[in-house]
Design a protein around this motif. Structure first.
Motif, PDB file in Angstrom:
ATOM      1  N   GLY A   1      30.033 -34.827 -21.372  1.00 52.46           N
ATOM      2  CA  GLY A   1      29.730 -35.311 -22.788  1.00 52.46           C
ATOM      3  C   GLY A   1      28.744 -35.027 -23.498  1.00 52.46           C
ATOM      4  N   ILE A   2      27.815 -34.237 -23.086  1.00 51.76           N
ATOM      5  CA  ILE A   2      26.549 -33.825 -24.000  1.00 51.76           C
ATOM      6  C   ILE A   2      26.603 -33.190 -25.182  1.00 51.76           C
ATOM      7  CG2 ILE A   2      25.310 -33.728 -21.719  1.00 51.76           C
ATOM      8  CD1 ILE A   2      24.979 -30.762 -22.136  1.00 51.76           C
ATOM      9  N   ALA A   3      25.653 -33.420 -26.020  1.00 50.35           N
ATOM     10  CA  ALA A   3      25.509 -32.590 -27.189  1.00 50.35           C
ATOM     11  C   ALA A   3      25.202 -30.955 -26.916  1.00 50.35           C
ATOM     12  CB  ALA A   3      24.403 -32.902 -28.008  1.00 50.35           C
ATOM     13  N   TRP A   4      25.561 -30.053 -27.765  1.00 47.55           N
ATOM     14  CA  TRP A   4      25.671 -28.599 -27.507  1.00 47.55           C
ATOM     15  C   TRP A   4      24.198 -28.439 -27.255  1.00 47.55           C
ATOM     16  CZ3 TRP A   4      29.657 -25.754 -26.080  1.00 47.55           C
ATOM     17  CH2 TRP A   4      30.804 -26.011 -26.736  1.00 47.55           C
ATOM     18  N   ARG A   5      23.258 -28.983 -27.894  1.00 49.90           N
ATOM     19  CA  ARG A   5      21.529 -28.659 -27.778  1.00 49.90           C
ATOM     20  C   ARG A   5      21.042 -29.242 -26.556  1.00 49.90           C
ATOM     21  NH1 ARG A   5      23.309 -28.546 -33.378  1.00 49.90           N
ATOM     22  NH2 ARG A   5      22.184 -27.155 -34.534  1.00 49.90           N
ATOM     23  N   ALA A   6      21.771 -30.087 -26.050  1.00 49.06           N
ATOM     24  CA  ALA A   6      21.427 -30.718 -24.950  1.00 49.06           C
ATOM     25  C   ALA A   6      21.842 -29.863 -23.595  1.00 49.06           C
ATOM     26  CB  ALA A   6      21.668 -32.165 -24.679  1.00 49.06           C
ATOM     27  N   MET A   7      22.134 -28.649 -23.798  1.00 45.37           N
ATOM     28  CA  MET A   7      22.349 -27.757 -22.789  1.00 45.37           C
ATOM     29  C   MET A   7      21.269 -27.651 -21.446  1.00 45.37           C
ATOM     30  SD  MET A   7      25.263 -25.976 -21.609  1.00 45.37           S
ATOM     31  CE  MET A   7      25.925 -25.429 -23.497  1.00 45.37           C
ATOM     32  N   PRO A   8      21.513 -27.888 -20.325  1.00 49.62           N
ATOM     33  CA  PRO A   8      20.320 -27.684 -19.420  1.00 49.62           C
ATOM     34  C   PRO A   8      19.862 -26.153 -19.625  1.00 49.62           C
ATOM     35  CG  PRO A   8      22.308 -28.434 -18.188  1.00 49.62           C
ATOM     36  CD  PRO A   8      22.707 -28.293 -19.694  1.00 49.62           C
ATOM     37  N   ASN A   9      18.680 -26.099 -19.346  1.00 53.63           N
ATOM     38  CA  ASN A   9      17.759 -24.800 -19.479  1.00 53.63           C
ATOM     39  C   ASN A   9      18.092 -23.830 -18.760  1.00 53.63           C
ATOM     40  OD1 ASN A   9      16.258 -25.943 -21.650  1.00 53.63           O
ATOM     41  ND2 ASN A   9      14.679 -26.733 -20.508  1.00 53.63           N
ATOM     42  N   ASP A  10      18.751 -24.034 -17.422  1.00 53.67           N
ATOM     43  CA  ASP A  10      18.995 -23.108 -16.474  1.00 53.67           C
ATOM     44  C   ASP A  10      20.639 -22.477 -16.937  1.00 53.67           C
ATOM     45  OD1 ASP A  10      20.431 -25.395 -15.732  1.00 53.67           O
ATOM     46  OD2 ASP A  10      19.939 -25.455 -13.733  1.00 53.67           O
ATOM     47  N   LEU A  11      21.299 -22.860 -17.702  1.00 57.33           N
ATOM     48  CA  LEU A  11      22.450 -22.260 -18.295  1.00 57.33           C
ATOM     49  C   LEU A  11      22.360 -21.418 -19.482  1.00 57.33           C
ATOM     50  CD1 LEU A  11      24.957 -25.479 -17.991  1.00 57.33           C
ATOM     51  CD2 LEU A  11      25.013 -23.369 -16.811  1.00 57.33           C
ATOM     52  N   PRO A  12      23.069 -20.657 -20.015  1.00 54.81           N
ATOM     53  CA  PRO A  12      22.722 -19.869 -21.164  1.00 54.81           C
ATOM     54  C   PRO A  12      22.176 -20.808 -22.453  1.00 54.81           C
ATOM     55  CG  PRO A  12      24.595 -18.980 -19.950  1.00 54.81           C
ATOM     56  CD  PRO A  12      24.128 -20.398 -19.319  1.00 54.81           C
ATOM     57  N   PRO A  13      21.605 -20.081 -23.366  1.00 58.95           N
ATOM     58  CA  PRO A  13      21.312 -21.007 -24.610  1.00 58.95           C
ATOM     59  C   PRO A  13      22.531 -21.402 -25.189  1.00 58.95           C
ATOM     60  CG  PRO A  13      20.063 -19.075 -24.645  1.00 58.95           C
ATOM     61  CD  PRO A  13      21.237 -18.837 -23.475  1.00 58.95           C
ATOM     62  N   TRP A  14      22.473 -22.963 -25.736  1.00 54.69           N
ATOM     63  CA  TRP A  14      23.480 -23.576 -26.292  1.00 54.69           C
ATOM     64  C   TRP A  14      24.090 -23.044 -27.440  1.00 54.69           C
ATOM     65  CZ3 TRP A  14      24.305 -24.769 -31.307  1.00 54.69           C
ATOM     66  CH2 TRP A  14      23.311 -24.730 -32.125  1.00 54.69           C
ATOM     67  N   SER A  15      23.327 -22.115 -27.968  1.00 52.81           N
ATOM     68  CA  SER A  15      24.132 -21.399 -29.354  1.00 52.81           C
ATOM     69  C   SER A  15      24.967 -20.374 -28.761  1.00 52.81           C
ATOM     70  CB  SER A  15      22.987 -20.749 -30.151  1.00 52.81           C
ATOM     71  OG  SER A  15      22.110 -19.965 -29.616  1.00 52.81           O
ATOM     72  N   ALA A  16      24.645 -19.804 -27.674  1.00 52.52           N
ATOM     73  CA  ALA A  16      25.310 -18.720 -27.120  1.00 52.52           C
ATOM     74  C   ALA A  16      26.756 -19.218 -26.580  1.00 52.52           C
ATOM     75  CB  ALA A  16      24.682 -17.758 -25.847  1.00 52.52           C
TER      76      ALA A  16
END
Length: 270
Positions: free
Chosen positions: A52-67
């Motif tokens: 349930g996180i916001a897209w921009r809160a994607m963990p840094n070890d996953l691909p960038p949230w925009s991708a």
């Protein structure tokens, strides 16, 4: 999973990936514009949905949230998860000793409280005393998804019977003959809307002699399916700006649920 990071509980397993990869490959894996592993993009979508996180809160070890967001929107627009859910439902039904397509379905609705993102399209549900969006959903007698769509919460359930029944028939090749509903779907208009799609409504009523909480025959299945969806924190409220996105994420959630069961079945059969 990328070899340079630790796995998350929401990551897709090897067995699940072998089943879902053909549906997600919208372009060749070797396409020059692909900068991130397709599996990692799918893991990113599953992470957002599950926690349930916001897209921009994607963990840094996953691909960038925009991708992850852009690829997820491509998948939703292409309808890959609807196709996946239909195929997995047929597989799981056959594995359970049932016919590939059901002859009976169960429909109900669930109201999701609005948030600042979804507030402009929200409606007020007087029965639930909530302002938000209403998810109208149909499942088979095993609880597998058949069809769903989203409306403002003030829309009457009876008014959506025809649209939902038509979607059910489209998903099953017009194989459904009977739809179980609760007492909120009584009335001539709802009955006629169902008949126009070649199905009969069966209203499951609670006996007046019974008091307190009672499981209604057949009807409890769809309530269980709603409960399954709430395991995904992104679906506990309506956090989406667009109704189509909210509906699409529900399809993703049910597809992932059936994907895990199908992978378990493949492992047991090996």
């Amino acid at each position: 999973m990328s070899p340079i990071r630790k796995p998350y509980p929401s990551d897709v397993s090897d067995e699940e990936w072998s089943l879902v990869a053909p549906y997600l490959t919208l372009m060749d894996e070797g396409a020059p514009q692909r900068q991130h592993l397709l599996r990692e993009l799918f893991n990113g979508l599953r992470y957002v949905l599950r926690y349930g996180i916001a897209w921009r809160a994607m963990p840094n070890d996953l691909p960038p949230w925009s991708a992850v967001y852009q690829q997820s929107q491509r998948w939703l627009a292409a309808g890959v998860f609807e196709e996946l859910a239909q195929d997995l439902r047929a597989l799981l039904r056959v594995a359970s000793g049932r016919a590939e397509e059901p002859t009976a379905a169960i429909i109900d609705s669930r109201t999701l409280r609005s948030t600042p993102e979804s507030g402009p399209r929200a409606g007020y549900d007087g029965a639930k005393r909530k302002r938000g969006s209403k998810l109208h959903m149909a499942v088979d007698t095993l609880g597998h998804l058949l069809a769903l769509h989203v409306t403002p919460a003030n829309v009457d359930d009876r008014a959506e019977v025809g649209k939902l029944a038509a979607a059910v028939q489209d998903a099953t090749g017009e194989n459904v003959e009977l739809i179980y509903v609760d007492q909120g779907y009584t009335g001539e208009k709802a009955t006629e809307a169902a008949k126009a799609q070649g199905v009969e409504l069966c209203v499951v009523k609670l006996s007046e002699a019974k008091k307190g909480f009672v499981l209604l025959p057949k009807r409890w299945v769809v309530e269980r399916s709603f409960a399954w969806a709430t395991r995904c924190r992104r679906l506990v409220k309506d956090y989406e700006r667009y109704a189509d996105t909210l509906a699409g994420l529900h399809v993703v959630a049910f597809a992932c649920l059936m994907l895990k069961r199908a992978a378990d079945f493949v492992i047991q059969s090996a």
